[in-house]
Design an enzyme around this catalytic site. Structure first.
Site, PDB file in Angstrom:
ATOM      1  N   ASP A 430       0.749  -0.808  -0.115  1.00  9.52           N
ATOM      2  CA  ASP A 430      -0.388  -0.126  -0.146  1.00  9.52           C
ATOM      3  C   ASP A 430       1.296   1.086  -0.098  1.00  9.52           C
ATOM      4  O   ASP A 430       2.056   0.641   0.067  1.00  9.52           O
ATOM      5  CB  ASP A 430      -0.969  -0.194   0.991  1.00  9.52           C
ATOM      6  CG  ASP A 430      -2.304   0.742   1.063  1.00  9.52           C
ATOM      7  OD1 ASP A 430      -2.569   1.309   0.297  1.00  9.52           O
ATOM      8  OD2 ASP A 430      -2.546   1.029   2.248  1.00  9.52           O
ATOM      9  N   GLU A 433       2.238   5.246  -4.233  1.00 12.58           N
ATOM     10  CA  GLU A 433       2.355   6.103  -4.860  1.00 12.58           C
ATOM     11  C   GLU A 433       3.569   6.783  -5.365  1.00 12.58           C
ATOM     12  O   GLU A 433       3.869   7.012  -6.895  1.00 12.58           O
ATOM     13  CB  GLU A 433       1.357   6.975  -5.059  1.00 12.58           C
ATOM     14  CG  GLU A 433       0.181   6.270  -5.240  1.00 12.58           C
ATOM     15  CD  GLU A 433      -0.673   5.386  -4.153  1.00 12.58           C
ATOM     16  OE1 GLU A 433      -0.962   4.447  -4.120  1.00 12.58           O
ATOM     17  OE2 GLU A 433      -0.241   5.489  -3.227  1.00 12.58           O
ATOM     18  N   ASP A 507      -9.060   2.394  -1.858  1.00 10.32           N
ATOM     19  CA  ASP A 507     -10.218   3.277  -1.136  1.00 10.32           C
ATOM     20  C   ASP A 507     -11.257   3.916  -1.673  1.00 10.32           C
ATOM     21  O   ASP A 507     -11.360   4.805  -2.177  1.00 10.32           O
ATOM     22  CB  ASP A 507      -9.173   4.314  -0.535  1.00 10.32           C
ATOM     23  CG  ASP A 507      -8.161   4.045   0.620  1.00 10.32           C
ATOM     24  OD1 ASP A 507      -7.990   2.867   0.020  1.00 10.32           O
ATOM     25  OD2 ASP A 507      -6.879   4.771   0.553  1.00 10.32           O
TER      26      ASP A 507
END
Length: 842
Positions: A430, A433, A507
């Site tokens: 997670d 990015e 999300d």
């Protein structure tokens, strides 16, 4: 009342945070497209070298390469192009083909140099005056043209082009995107971004896969992969020319052209260079439960206990960031989880696998060994002054390893041993990015990266930061585990991620819009190469409710990867959270998921061989049925493989009603209602009133489907038969892939692949079962097969390999019987031998 106030406050705070982020993050990451451009200009000179054409233009250089008989690569630059194309997505196959170049009537034409031509062969024409490139078939049918030649920013590093088509096309693909399946008229930015949570209009999101697939209503298709990992913009217009504008901030402009001619062939061609998914362990196709966060240990055990006591199938519980010691990767909070190895072992005995989250941010703490080793080895990302780049994420002040450095990737991969040693079976990556707790929401542009020895800044590395992290993780876990499969899934990536990892959409929101957009999102992700994708069932942000969760599970059990996940501060949304009636309905559909696992596992196996996804738009399987291109069906129905059609309920029931009415289009042909076995004629729209416990589900006539038992975890299926359900038609077909479900022995041929074919002559049915692979019998079953044919007729004889079976005697190993109430002929065969022929006479 307090719950209502809490929910209201949750929505208000979520709304305010989103409004702030929607303003600030784009502002901090904004790029300005140049006003002034210089096109390639006319052709000055040209030559060929084997499968490459090198063209010098007035204002730049053009290179066109024949990668394979159905894939071409085009590169363009202001300056001379280096012969090596460094891609974070593609691996080009070796080629012995040559290009044949011809100059005629103001054009340079290129085609594959071969003796035998076919109608689908491609001819490339380059205009000598302006260097525009046209892709067409040898019969002069134009696939794709350039309205404006490739151009470069006069005072910048930007590149651009504008492509058109002679026919109206549906532009699909482009990976993880909100909105409808077709992207005509939608501007898309490719810059991996954590949007905090996303709704129907958020763009960009976590992933960048600039792969365009253009489909025409005659069923033909082609694809373009814009292989530039820098900040990019794609603008498909909603006009008659199917115009596509492409802009990229830096680097040589590069794209691959996939010639099709069908959607399935385009998917195969994409995967031939971008790779396919490592086959996951079979248990991954089961049901997964997660929340931010389950802790302490007793809470995890309680969740598992509830699943087993309530007889709701589940194979994995996921642990979010709170299992760590102060959010330090590769550690455990000893107060919350004093003995993780014993906990994982105990849960494993009850059929649960544990997956844990891992983030890229390493806490600044000299006592934290992973951080200290990273600094000691000089593996961290740095600023231009060579100081460590320090930002804030979950642990507070943190550094990022530079995953674009091969040495860092090897080091990072070795860290997973500490988690394997306590029994962890999979990893959820997670925040890669990378996401930061700053208004920019990611690293500064001038942060330096190794870029596999070439050097670069974060503008260069940003979109492949998550990709390089997943390369490191995949290489590390495979080295550590050898012959055993390990499941990975990631939030952020670039095109080609399927070579290393599955992914999920991040999300999402707990609302009906969140549910509705999952179909087009997952379809498009699958089409560009990601077959194993997931959505947080029930939604991550905001509060779920009984009706929404029920409808979400009815759809979600057909997602390639099934996980219920929700955020801290939201209401619980485990299957039992909204009362017994909701729990009962959800249990029913999770049980259906487990029955379908042999079929889904077979589709997953086929996806790793071909790149064809599990979830498919109707027009992929019915390209000549014009109604399947209707936008209404594109976004509300889909196929699972080529045999199941799912038409879920995507809207809330009117107050006071327990059902929702919807239109359903069944493509041309014959279909069975899965629940009633009613035979329906396709090619028309039907209407259904669907109660809260119902899901419209249809099976294509002639399907032979493999089914499994209802078990609490996938590995328990070994104690049960393989079930084969046949939905009769004049001709019938199906298959099933079986292996041990855990190791890589299948790579050496240790599997069984069964193919089923049948003919119904009304007075008799003939079934032939053939087998490939080195494994004997029916792996992962009790080596018996139960064949169910939905047919009310009562046979006079049933022969298996010319031996007559007795009827209605289940004391025998092999027998047959008819259940007239359910309208099914059951044939039971223990220890079957293949090839096997079954002759049923009426």
């Amino acid at each position: 009342m307090s719950t209502d106030k809490f929910a209201f406050g949750n929505r208000i705070s979520h709304f305010l945070v989103k409004r702030l982020m929607n303003f600030v993050v784009p502002l901090k990451n904004r790029r300005r497209i140049p006003w002034q451009w210089v096109s390639l200009g006319g052709i000055s000179s040209f030559k060929t070298e084997k499968n490459v054409a090198l063209i010098e233009c007035v204002n730049g250089y053009l290179e066109i390469k024949l990668v394979s008989p159905t894939i071409w690569r085009v590169r363009a630059s202001k300056s001379k192009i280096t012969r090596e194309h460094k891609s974070w997505a593609t691996t080009e196959p070796p080629s012995s083909m040559n290009i044949k170049l011809k100059q005629e009537r103001g054009y340079i034409t290129l085609k594959a140099d071969k003796n035998i031509s076919s109608k689908n062969d491609i001819l490339i024409k380059i205009n000598e005056i302006d260097s525009t490139v046209t892709f067409q078939k040898i019969n002069d049918e134009i696939l794709n043209d350039e309205e404006k030649a490739i151009s470069f920013g006069r005072y910048s590093s930007w590149s651009s082009m504008r492509k058109v088509s002679p026919e109206k096309e549906i532009h699909i693909g482009f990976g993880e995107r909100t909105g409808k399946l077709a992207k005509n008229g939608k501007k898309m930015i490719f810059w991996n971004t954590d949007p905090t949570s996303f709704g129907k209009n958020d763009d960009p999101l976590y992933q960048s896969e600039p792969i365009q697939i253009s489909v025409r209503k005659d069923g033909s298709a082609y694809g373009i992969f814009y292989d530039n990992h820098h900040y990019s913009i794609i603008k498909p217009k909603n006009d008659r020319k199917s115009t596509i504008e492409y802009f990229t901030e830096s680097g040589p402009l590069c794209y691959y052209f996939f010639t099709g001619p069908t959607l399935k062939e385009v998917c195969k061609q994409i995967s031939s260079i971008n790779g396919t998914l490592p086959l996951p362990p079979k248990w991954v196709l089961g049901h997964h439960q997660c929340r931010w966060s389950y802790y302490p240990e007793e809470k995890v055990r309680d969740i598992a206990r509830n699943f087993r006591e309530r007889n709701i199938p589940c194979d994995s519980v996921h642990l979010d960031i709170d299992y760590m010691d102060g959010f330090r990767c590769f550690t455990w909070d000893k107060d919350r989880f004093p003995d993780p190895k014993k906990m994982i072992s105990d849960l494993g005995e009850d059929g649960f696998k544990i997956i844990v989250i891992t983030d890229p941010g390493l806490k600044v703490d000299q006592e934290y060994k992973v951080f200290a080793d990273c600094i000691k080895n000089d593996y961290q990302c740095k600023l231009p002054n060579q100081n460590s780049y320090v930002t804030r994420v979950w642990p507070g002040k943190s550094i990022f390893p530079d995953f674009t450095n091969p040495d860092v990737r090897e080091w990072w991969g070795s860290q997973f041993k500490t988690l394997f040693d306590v029994g962890v079976e999979g990893f959820w990556i997670d925040m890669n990015e990378p996401s930061t707790f700053t208004f920019k929401r990611t690293a500064l542009d001038d942060v330096e990266h190794n870029m596999d020895g070439r050097g670069g800044d974060h503008q260069d590395a940003h979109n492949i930061f998550g990709q390089s992290m997943m390369i490191a993780t995949r290489e590390g876990v495979d080295k550590l585990r050898g012959n055993k499969r390990t499941f990975l899934f990631t939030r952020s990536c670039y095109a080609g991620i399927q070579r290393y990892s599955a992914s999920w959409t991040g999300d999402n929101n707990s609302n009906w819009v969140g549910l509705q957009q999952t179909i087009p999102m997952l379809l498009n992700m699958g089409l560009v190469g990601q077959p194993l994708v997931a959505v947080d069932i029930g939604g991550f942000s905001l509060n779920c409710n009984a009706e929404l969760l029920t409808r979400w599970y009815q759809l979600g059990i057909f997602y390639p990867f099934v996980r219920n996940h929700s955020a801290k501060g939201t209401v619980p949304q485990e299957p039992w959270s909204f009362g017994e009636e909701t729990e009962k309905i959800i249990r029913k559909y999770i049980e259906l998921r487990y029955q379908l696992i042999p079929y889904l596992y077979t589709l997953t196996w086929e996806a790793i061989l071909t790149g064809i996804p599990l979830m498919r738009p109707l027009f992929m399987e019915f390209p000549s049925d014009i109604e399947t291109y209707n936008e209404k069906w594109q976004n509300t129905e889909f196929l699972v493989g080529d045999k199941l059609l799912v038409a879920p309920i995507l809207v809330k029931a009117v107050k006071g009603k327990n059902s929702v009415s919807r239109d359903i289009y069944l493509p041309k042909g014959k279909w069975y209602d899965y629940w009633t076995k009613e035979l329906l004629v396709g090619g028309k729209i039907i209407q259904r009133d669907v109660d809260i416990d119902q899901l419209p589900l249809f099976v294509k006539a002639g399907s032979i489907l493999p089914f499994g038992p209802i078990v609490q975890s996938v590995e328990k299926a070994i104690d049960y038969p393989l079930f084969i359900e046949i939905f009769p038609d004049e001709e019938m077909i199906g298959n099933v892939y079986l292996d041990d479900g855990l190791t890589k022995a299948f790579e050496q041929g240790e599997y069984s692949f069964l193919t089923f074919q049948g003919i119904d002559k009304r007075k008799s049915i003939s079934l032939d079962f053939s087998k490939k692979g080195n494994l004997q019998g029916l792996p992962s079953t009790n080596n018996s097969i139960h064949i169910g044919i939905y047919d009310n007729r009562i046979p006079s004889t049933v022969l298996v390999n010319d031996k007559k079976l007795k009827s209605n005697d289940n004391s025998l190993e092999n027998y047959w019987e008819v259940n007239t109430k359910e309208g099914i002929l059951l044939i039971v065969i223990k220890n079957p031998e293949f090839p096997m022929n079954i002759e049923i006479t009426y």
